[in-house]
Each structure stands twice: as C-alpha cells, then as structure tokens.
Design a protein around this motif. Structure first.
Motif, PDB file in Angstrom:
ATOM      1  N   MET A 289       0.798  -1.220  -0.112  1.00 59.77           N
ATOM      2  CA  MET A 289       0.024  -0.066  -0.228  1.00 59.77           C
ATOM      3  C   MET A 289       1.007   1.130   0.183  1.00 59.77           C
ATOM      4  SD  MET A 289      -3.318   0.268   2.251  1.00 59.77           S
ATOM      5  CE  MET A 289      -3.096   1.540   3.547  1.00 59.77           C
ATOM      6  N   LYS A 290       0.910   1.883  -1.004  1.00 61.78           N
ATOM      7  CA  LYS A 290       1.680   3.146  -1.187  1.00 61.78           C
ATOM      8  C   LYS A 290       0.789   4.439  -0.491  1.00 61.78           C
ATOM      9  CE  LYS A 290       4.289   5.636  -4.467  1.00 61.78           C
ATOM     10  NZ  LYS A 290       4.511   5.904  -5.727  1.00 61.78           N
ATOM     11  N   ASN A 291       1.695   5.193  -0.048  1.00 63.74           N
ATOM     12  CA  ASN A 291       1.144   6.578   0.998  1.00 63.74           C
ATOM     13  C   ASN A 291       1.712   7.703   0.168  1.00 63.74           C
ATOM     14  OD1 ASN A 291       0.542   8.487   2.433  1.00 63.74           O
ATOM     15  ND2 ASN A 291       0.938   7.406   4.493  1.00 63.74           N
ATOM     16  N   ASP A 292       0.899   8.268  -0.589  1.00 64.84           N
ATOM     17  CA  ASP A 292       1.128   9.550  -1.367  1.00 64.84           C
ATOM     18  C   ASP A 292       0.944  10.757  -0.623  1.00 64.84           C
ATOM     19  OD1 ASP A 292       2.101   8.083  -3.344  1.00 64.84           O
ATOM     20  OD2 ASP A 292       0.197   8.061  -4.247  1.00 64.84           O
ATOM     21  N   ARG A 293       0.577  10.838   0.562  1.00 72.63           N
ATOM     22  CA  ARG A 293       0.076  11.896   1.305  1.00 72.63           C
ATOM     23  C   ARG A 293       1.456  12.686   1.348  1.00 72.63           C
ATOM     24  NH1 ARG A 293      -3.135   8.881   6.264  1.00 72.63           N
ATOM     25  NH2 ARG A 293      -4.761   8.459   4.936  1.00 72.63           N
ATOM     26  N   PRO A 294       1.344  14.108   1.521  1.00 70.44           N
ATOM     27  CA  PRO A 294       2.345  14.997   1.943  1.00 70.44           C
ATOM     28  C   PRO A 294       2.915  14.822   3.122  1.00 70.44           C
ATOM     29  CG  PRO A 294       0.467  16.260   1.440  1.00 70.44           C
ATOM     30  CD  PRO A 294      -0.114  14.773   1.216  1.00 70.44           C
ATOM     31  N   LYS A 295       4.601  14.803   3.109  1.00 74.74           N
ATOM     32  CA  LYS A 295       5.064  14.624   4.372  1.00 74.74           C
ATOM     33  C   LYS A 295       5.798  15.686   4.716  1.00 74.74           C
ATOM     34  CE  LYS A 295       6.503   9.677   3.058  1.00 74.74           C
ATOM     35  NZ  LYS A 295       7.558   9.037   2.608  1.00 74.74           N
ATOM     36  N   ILE A 296       5.168  16.465   6.011  1.00 73.01           N
ATOM     37  CA  ILE A 296       5.459  17.615   6.375  1.00 73.01           C
ATOM     38  C   ILE A 296       5.632  17.804   7.755  1.00 73.01           C
ATOM     39  CG2 ILE A 296       4.256  18.870   4.492  1.00 73.01           C
ATOM     40  CD1 ILE A 296       2.009  19.604   6.493  1.00 73.01           C
ATOM     41  N   LYS A 297       6.540  18.375   8.468  1.00 71.34           N
ATOM     42  CA  LYS A 297       6.791  18.596   9.802  1.00 71.34           C
ATOM     43  C   LYS A 297       5.667  19.583  10.302  1.00 71.34           C
ATOM     44  CE  LYS A 297       9.885  19.619  13.219  1.00 71.34           C
ATOM     45  NZ  LYS A 297      11.222  19.484  13.958  1.00 71.34           N
ATOM     46  N   VAL A 298       4.790  19.187  11.401  1.00 68.63           N
ATOM     47  CA  VAL A 298       3.914  19.907  12.014  1.00 68.63           C
ATOM     48  C   VAL A 298       4.518  20.684  13.119  1.00 68.63           C
ATOM     49  CG1 VAL A 298       1.680  19.896  13.293  1.00 68.63           C
ATOM     50  CG2 VAL A 298       2.119  18.084  11.386  1.00 68.63           C
ATOM     51  N   PRO A 299       4.601  22.103  12.965  1.00 69.02           N
ATOM     52  CA  PRO A 299       5.307  22.832  13.923  1.00 69.02           C
ATOM     53  C   PRO A 299       4.348  22.768  15.269  1.00 69.02           C
ATOM     54  CG  PRO A 299       4.264  24.408  12.319  1.00 69.02           C
ATOM     55  CD  PRO A 299       4.041  22.896  11.832  1.00 69.02           C
ATOM     56  N   PHE A 300       5.036  22.833  16.384  1.00 67.62           N
ATOM     57  CA  PHE A 300       4.410  22.886  17.639  1.00 67.62           C
ATOM     58  C   PHE A 300       3.921  24.185  17.897  1.00 67.62           C
ATOM     59  CE2 PHE A 300       6.378  18.954  18.384  1.00 67.62           C
ATOM     60  CZ  PHE A 300       6.106  18.368  19.617  1.00 67.62           C
ATOM     61  N   GLU A 301       2.591  24.404  18.597  1.00 65.63           N
ATOM     62  CA  GLU A 301       1.898  25.509  18.934  1.00 65.63           C
ATOM     63  C   GLU A 301       2.180  25.400  20.616  1.00 65.63           C
ATOM     64  OE1 GLU A 301      -1.947  25.331  17.095  1.00 65.63           O
ATOM     65  OE2 GLU A 301      -1.224  26.416  15.432  1.00 65.63           O
ATOM     66  N   THR A 302       1.582  26.350  20.954  1.00 62.34           N
ATOM     67  CA  THR A 302       1.867  26.453  22.500  1.00 62.34           C
ATOM     68  C   THR A 302       1.060  25.372  23.209  1.00 62.34           C
ATOM     69  OG1 THR A 302       1.992  28.931  22.419  1.00 62.34           O
ATOM     70  CG2 THR A 302       1.590  28.142  24.592  1.00 62.34           C
ATOM     71  N   LEU A 303      -0.065  25.130  22.857  1.00 55.30           N
ATOM     72  CA  LEU A 303      -0.986  24.100  23.494  1.00 55.30           C
ATOM     73  C   LEU A 303      -0.165  22.841  23.479  1.00 55.30           C
ATOM     74  CD1 LEU A 303      -3.336  23.130  24.871  1.00 55.30           C
ATOM     75  CD2 LEU A 303      -4.479  23.000  22.707  1.00 55.30           C
ATOM     76  N   ASP A 304       0.567  22.535  21.986  1.00 54.95           N
ATOM     77  CA  ASP A 304       1.012  21.352  22.088  1.00 54.95           C
ATOM     78  C   ASP A 304       2.482  21.064  23.033  1.00 54.95           C
ATOM     79  OD1 ASP A 304      -0.357  20.346  19.629  1.00 54.95           O
ATOM     80  OD2 ASP A 304       0.762  21.759  18.775  1.00 54.95           O
ATOM     81  N   ILE A 305       3.015  22.221  23.423  1.00 56.89           N
ATOM     82  CA  ILE A 305       3.947  22.400  24.137  1.00 56.89           C
ATOM     83  C   ILE A 305       3.756  22.122  25.537  1.00 56.89           C
ATOM     84  CG2 ILE A 305       5.888  23.845  25.162  1.00 56.89           C
ATOM     85  CD1 ILE A 305       6.151  25.060  22.512  1.00 56.89           C
ATOM     86  N   VAL A 306       2.405  22.582  26.066  1.00 56.42           N
ATOM     87  CA  VAL A 306       1.979  22.433  27.303  1.00 56.42           C
ATOM     88  C   VAL A 306       1.615  20.828  27.486  1.00 56.42           C
ATOM     89  CG1 VAL A 306      -0.037  23.063  28.743  1.00 56.42           C
ATOM     90  CG2 VAL A 306       1.221  25.110  27.581  1.00 56.42           C
ATOM     91  N   ILE A 307       1.046  20.558  26.652  1.00 52.96           N
ATOM     92  CA  ILE A 307       0.542  19.112  26.726  1.00 52.96           C
ATOM     93  C   ILE A 307       1.601  18.205  27.060  1.00 52.96           C
ATOM     94  CG2 ILE A 307      -0.623  17.135  25.569  1.00 52.96           C
ATOM     95  CD1 ILE A 307      -2.685  19.352  24.437  1.00 52.96           C
TER      96      ILE A 307
END
Length: 166
Positions: free
Chosen positions: A1-19
C-alpha cells in the motif's frame, strides 16, 4: 500500500508544548513517587481492581515498577507516532492544501490521548501506593465511569470537530 500523502513537519504550538510538558511532568512525578515510597510499602500490594474499584488481585511490590515503565514506553511510542502524521488514519483525503490542518489535529489528538493515558497510570499508581500504606486500597466506584466517560467525550469532540471542518 503506497502512501502519497504530503510529508510535512507539523510545528508545535503553545498548546502542544503545554500538553507535552504536562505529560513529561506526570511521568517524572510518578517515577519519583514510587522511588520515594517504595521502601515504605508492604511486600504485597493491590495489582488488579474490579469494576467497583476494589482490589481483587495482589502482587509483590515489585509490580509497582510496571506501571511507570508501561506509561513511559507508551508515552515514547505515541510521541514517536506523532512525528509521522502522514501515516495516521483520516476521514478525508489528504491534499497539499489541507495537510497541515489535518496533521495538526491528528497529532494534537494523539498528544491528548497520550496525556490522558499518562494521567490514568499515574492516578492508579498513586492510589495503589497510598492504599497499600493505609491498608485500604480502592480506586473508587466512579473510576470506571470517569474513564469510559472521558473516552466517549473525546470521541464526540473529535467527531464534532471533523464535521465542523468538512
């Protein structure tokens, strides 16, 4: 199964850092609590609880190290999984235009689940230690309802958010 989805880095937001910091703090506190209290515990501690939150199985106190170990491994595993959002399951087709938004939501849900699992293990560990010291362990009658309720609430929030953003 090939995955053609874009591979991007999701930047952390403040909420992500807090969690993430909250999850790490809980794991550190769980390990610290066990290290500090281990010598004061009886040789046998509760290791299994029935639906009413009452202990129905006991183990040697060495079992107590299993909970923070499992919590740490789960945390690290889900943290690693959050680094690959293009591999997650989605209800929509992922394109260049919606990838960041979908990936951010997916990784955030994973962080929240990770935090809740960590919190759950810390609570159980705490109740086992305190109960063993007081010779009266109990997670409480409401414990199963709170766990199931939190899981259902999270699913409802996810569904509502996904429908709103379609």
């Amino acid at each position: 199964m090939k995955n053609d989805r874009p591979k991007i880095k999701v930047p952390f937001e403040t909420l992500d850092i807090v969690i993430e910091l909250a999850s790490i703090a809980i794991i550190i506190l769980m390990w610290s609590h066990i290290i500090i209290e281990y010598g004061n515990l009886p040789d046998s501690i509760p290791s299994h609880f029935n639906a009413s939150g009452e202990p129905d199985g006991y183990s040697k106190k060495l079992f107590l190290w299993f909970l923070p170990s499992l919590a740490t491994v789960m945390y690290l595993g889900m943290l690693a999984l959050s680094k690959f959002p293009h591999l997650h399951n989605y209800t929509v087709n992922i394109t260049e235009e919606n990838a960041l938004k979908q990936y951010r939501f997916s990784t955030r849900v994973l962080r929240i689940v990770n935090f809740l699992c960590t919190l759950l293990f810390a609570y159980i560990s705490y109740k086992i230690i305190v109960g063993a010291q007081q010779s009266s362990s109990s997670l409480g009658i409401g414990f199963p309802f709170i766990v199931v309720g939190a899981c259902l609430l999270l699913v409802v929030v996810i569904i509502i958010y996904q429908k709103k953003n379609k």
